[in-house]
Design an enzyme around this catalytic site. Structure first.
Site, PDB file in Angstrom:
ATOM      1  CD  GLU A  56      -6.269 -90.761 -68.651  1.00  0.00           C
ATOM      2  OE1 GLU A  56      -7.285 -91.177 -69.252  1.00  0.00           O
ATOM      3  OE2 GLU A  56      -5.256 -90.369 -69.236  1.00  0.00           O
ATOM      4  CG  PHE A  83     -20.562 -95.005 -69.045  1.00  0.00           C
ATOM      5  CD1 PHE A  83     -19.663 -94.775 -68.013  1.00  0.00           C
ATOM      6  CD2 PHE A  83     -20.466 -94.243 -70.196  1.00  0.00           C
ATOM      7  CE1 PHE A  83     -18.699 -93.783 -68.117  1.00  0.00           C
ATOM      8  CE2 PHE A  83     -19.505 -93.245 -70.310  1.00  0.00           C
ATOM      9  CZ  PHE A  83     -18.623 -93.014 -69.266  1.00  0.00           C
ATOM     10  NE  ARG A  85     -25.392-104.016 -62.976  1.00  0.00           N
ATOM     11  CZ  ARG A  85     -26.597-104.520 -62.725  1.00  0.00           C
ATOM     12  NH1 ARG A  85     -27.395-103.942 -61.840  1.00  0.00           N
ATOM     13  NH2 ARG A  85     -26.999-105.605 -63.339  1.00  0.00           N
TER      14      ARG A  85
END
Lengths: 133, 133, 133, 133
Positions: A56, A83, A85
């Site tokens: 962000e 997501f 890893r």
């Protein structure tokens, strides 16, 4: 922007979690965050919100730098983080690349890697360029 | 879980940004965070990553509570956050509702509102239910 | 709009896959599509793109109806579709609800169910409201 | 797979909208679709659902090819499509690249361009690799 790199953010949430800018170019921003226990979720992995926060910040900064000459301000519209890893130690490395620089929205792809260079997180950030209120 | 509500998270990233659980039910979790300068981005609004973090935490917790009886652990797969309206002061209120409780993934919709009850942020969280490593 | 409900779309892609509007209200649009082999992917399930198409159409239509009085046109910005449960026969039922009607973007949540009323697909559609070119 | 390229899909939804595979490699699939009026939305642009469908098909195919040797089947989990620039004529060109090939999920980034090579659409596809039912 008038600072030397690497630049550790001094204010607000970016300072709280520890964002450090390492590269600031037109259409490309890179940054890093050192892993510490304060950034983890209960299972001992870096909290997913930390990755989303980094993405962000750097995509918004990159848009702000790009649209400021037109007198516009950058405002985040959406943050889509996947997501892949977990990271549990070392440094979080993030690089944002502008894929689209439109009149009203910019779209960035952010890749986050670990110290071994493995891709750990992908974020697509959509940032609006708007007249200041 | 063995705690009284409201419950202020004591460890890790949730403690750092100040997550406080206010409701913990099967398929529904609510929480709040008090706005402070440390949670803001440079323009003075609550940082988008704070919202993403709250959503991540409560949807993951809700999934964890749901799948633990089967010996599984919850792992976030994706976090899709849309920013509708900024928050600059007061309290951030979040409520997560499980829309899908599958064998391998749970999907939550998280709504974040301000003190006036206005919808400010929407997050869809997809959380995997997996065998522990 | 000047038509009777249910209304079968007559032109373009909506006609090709068979979109039929069943409800058109301020901030809420519902529609349905009859499953047929031409809408399936190789494994015999309804193709994910069919769901994304339905959501895209009804959220865009709903935005268009809402912003036309201000002389604006609706343009899709993003479509985030999560697949929860397959549909293989019967009718695909979709309902879109406007969660945010901003000055420059509208955000819709679209729920798609099967003939048994089970939630099968969730889409979040972000639609821009812009001056016509 | 046992076919010559380019290969026009013969069955189901892919045949209906006209998907033609042009490249099939480990971790990379490319395809194209010829624009025609039947693929458009009311304003005369290619319907957003067409792009989502193309991305869905090629990322799913690529995952299927990758996980079939382990006896698994590919099932789409989510499709996140961002619309950057409209296409109104010519050919839609799509290329999917596997960014993550995990044990249980694969994540692809799909870029869609027009005849001038301009980036028009970005899709992130998450595909599950599961035991057949």
């Amino acid at each position: 922007m008038d600072f030397d790199l690497p630049f550790r953010m001094q204010h607000g949430f970016d300072a709280l979690y520890g964002l450090e800018l390492t590269e600031v170019q037109e259409g490309r921003i890179a940054a890093r965050v050192t892993v510490r226990d304060e950034l983890k979720q209960p299972a001992g992995l870096v909290h997913g919100g930390v990755y989303a926060s980094i993405a962000e910040s750097i995509a918004s900064l990159g848009t702000q730098l790009g649209v400021a000459p037109r007198g516009l301000v950058a405002t985040g519209l959406s943050n889509q983080t996947s997501f892949l890893r977990p990271i549990t130690e070392g440094t979080i490395h993030a690089a944002a690349v502008a894929k689209h620089r439109g009149r009203t929205t910019w779209v960035w792809e952010v890749e986050i890697t670990d110290d071994q260079g493995r891709l750990c997180v992908l974020t697509r950030m959509t940032v609006a360029a708007r007249e200041p209120r």
